[in-house]
Design a protein around this motif. Structure first.
Motif, PDB file in Angstrom:
ATOM      1  N   MET A 128       0.859  -1.177   0.000  1.00 16.15           N
ATOM      2  CA  MET A 128       0.000   0.000   0.000  1.00 16.15           C
ATOM      3  C   MET A 128       0.898   1.231   0.000  1.00 16.15           C
ATOM      4  N   PHE A 142      -4.516   6.427  -1.217  1.00 17.16           N
ATOM      5  CA  PHE A 142      -3.800   5.165  -1.116  1.00 17.16           C
ATOM      6  C   PHE A 142      -3.866   4.443  -2.445  1.00 17.16           C
ATOM      7  N   TYR A 144      -3.111   0.677  -3.779  1.00 13.36           N
ATOM      8  CA  TYR A 144      -2.764  -0.704  -3.484  1.00 13.36           C
ATOM      9  C   TYR A 144      -2.165  -1.307  -4.747  1.00 13.36           C
TER      10      TYR A 144
END
Length: 188
Positions: A128, A142, A144
């Protein structure tokens, strides 16, 4: 001997600054593609389809360089070897990484590309990456990434050099001498 606490504090601050500067920022795919999914605090738990991210050369200065490839929100980036270079692509864009499949990831915010300020290993080849957006009050974003692992820059220019063990040993020796000097001054 009033200078010893100041010296110890200064030395500790320098060591903290140096150790914090060695986080991973260059990545490599574990197989033929890397899958990305973007979230922001305002879109959670749904993926953010408005955040724009870019794949940069492993030696590029993010903010001063153009990305090799950019994508928005969710997608897969394929990596295909082409001699010493790697052709990378999504369903809508493509580019070429020169010399290796190592890359950096940046986020577009206010017309400026910025690097991730942190990352967390989620296990099973998942990471992440955390970004800050300068245009929003709720500014955490964020990304991923799956099928990815930390790597190193591979250019022919000056490479990032990790701190050698001798620096850590010398630092501990200096701290030991400072402590010993302080203990002797109390006895006298």
């Amino acid at each position: 001997m009033k200078k010893i606490p100041y010296l110890k504090t200064s030395l500790a601050a320098c060591l903290l600054a140096v150790s914090g500067a060695s986080s991973a920022s260059v990545w490599a795919p574990n197989d033929g593609d890397v899958n990305f999914m973007s979230f922001s605090t305002s879109s959670f738990p749904f993926p953010s389809l408005t955040d724009t991210f870019g794949i940069f050369e492993d030696t590029a200065m993010i903010g001063a360089a153009a990305p090799v490839l950019s994508f928005t929100g969710v997608g897969a980036v394929s990596f295909v070897a082409s001699g010493a270079n790697y052709h990378i692509g999504t369903a809508t864009a493509s580019g070429t990484l020169l010399g290796s499949n190592n890359f950096q990831v940046g986020m577009l915010s206010g017309g400026v590309w910025s690097a991730a300020f942190g990352n967390a290993n989620l296990g099973s080849d998942a990471v992440m990456l955390a970004f800050a957006d300068t245009e929003e009050f709720d500014n955490l974003h964020f990304l991923y990434a799956f099928d990815i692992s930390p790597s190193k820059a591979t250019d022919d220019g000056p490479a990032t050099v990790p701190l050698p063990a001798s620096v850590w040993m010398m630092t501990s020796a200096l701290l030991g001498l400072l402590y010993t000097g302080r203990a002797k001054s109390k006895v006298s």
